[in-house]
Design a protein around this motif. Structure first.
Motif, mmCIF file in Angstrom:
data_model
loop_
_atom_site.group_PDB
_atom_site.id
_atom_site.type_symbol
_atom_site.label_atom_id
_atom_site.label_comp_id
_atom_site.label_asym_id
_atom_site.label_seq_id
_atom_site.Cartn_x
_atom_site.Cartn_y
_atom_site.Cartn_z
ATOM 1 N N ARG A 22 24.178 -69.039 28.602
ATOM 2 C CA ARG A 22 24.148 -70.242 29.439
ATOM 3 C C ARG A 22 23.332 -70.018 30.713
ATOM 4 O O ARG A 22 22.658 -70.926 31.183
ATOM 5 N N GLU A 69 21.306 -75.856 16.053
ATOM 6 C CA GLU A 69 22.039 -76.826 16.854
ATOM 7 C C GLU A 69 23.287 -76.200 17.469
ATOM 8 O O GLU A 69 23.645 -76.485 18.610
ATOM 9 N N HIS A 70 23.959 -75.328 16.727
ATOM 10 C CA HIS A 70 25.158 -74.671 17.250
ATOM 11 C C HIS A 70 24.802 -73.727 18.400
ATOM 12 O O HIS A 70 25.524 -73.678 19.396
ATOM 13 N N ALA A 73 24.238 -75.910 21.318
ATOM 14 C CA ALA A 73 25.518 -76.431 21.807
ATOM 15 C C ALA A 73 26.274 -75.376 22.606
ATOM 16 O O ALA A 73 26.891 -75.685 23.631
ATOM 17 N N ARG A 78 28.341 -77.660 25.229
ATOM 18 C CA ARG A 78 28.974 -78.682 24.380
ATOM 19 C C ARG A 78 29.971 -78.062 23.422
ATOM 20 O O ARG A 78 30.854 -78.747 22.919
ATOM 21 N N ALA A 79 29.796 -76.789 23.126
ATOM 22 C CA ALA A 79 30.688 -76.085 22.197
ATOM 23 C C ALA A 79 31.107 -74.761 22.833
ATOM 24 O O ALA A 79 30.369 -74.183 23.621
#
Length: 114
Positions: A22, A69-70, A73, A78-79
């Motif tokens: 992140r 996409e994961h 995310a 988001r995940a």
């Protein structure tokens, strides 16, 4: 091209965590990060997920776009990584004890009331 090489080295680092992913995402920006993920090989994306979210239920069955996409995310927030499931709750009485109790009541030596 140099940025892609640097990012690949970061992703292959053994101490990479979701928090550090992140931080990288925030540092390079959404468009650059997405471009790097898109340019990674399928095996690199798969190994990245295994490192960051090894308990993800779709780890083995997800397509390459779904894996990408994961990763995005996870980077965006988001995940969250899949948490380890806790132990199954234990029930009250076991079935064996209940069946023994039912059998002993039905086989009682007392005559029926009536």
């Amino acid at each position: 091209k140099a940025a892609l090489g640097i990012m690949q080295k970061i992703f292959k680092a053994k101490n990479l965590t979701v928090a550090s992913l992140r931080e990288v995402y925030k540092a390079v920006g959404a468009d650059s990060f997405a471009a790097v993920i898109d340019n990674l090989g399928d095996n690199d994306v798969s190994s990245l997920i295994k490192k960051l979210d090894k308990l993800w239920p779709e780890l083995k069955s997800a397509s390459s776009p779904a894996q990408r996409e994961h990763v995005l995310a996870l980077a965006i927030g988001r995940a969250e990584p899949t948490a380890k499931a806790g132990p199954a709750p234990k029930g009250g009485k076991s079935k064996k004890i209940e069946s023994v109790a039912a059998w002993s009541e039905s086989m009682s030596a007392r005559p029926p009331r009536g």
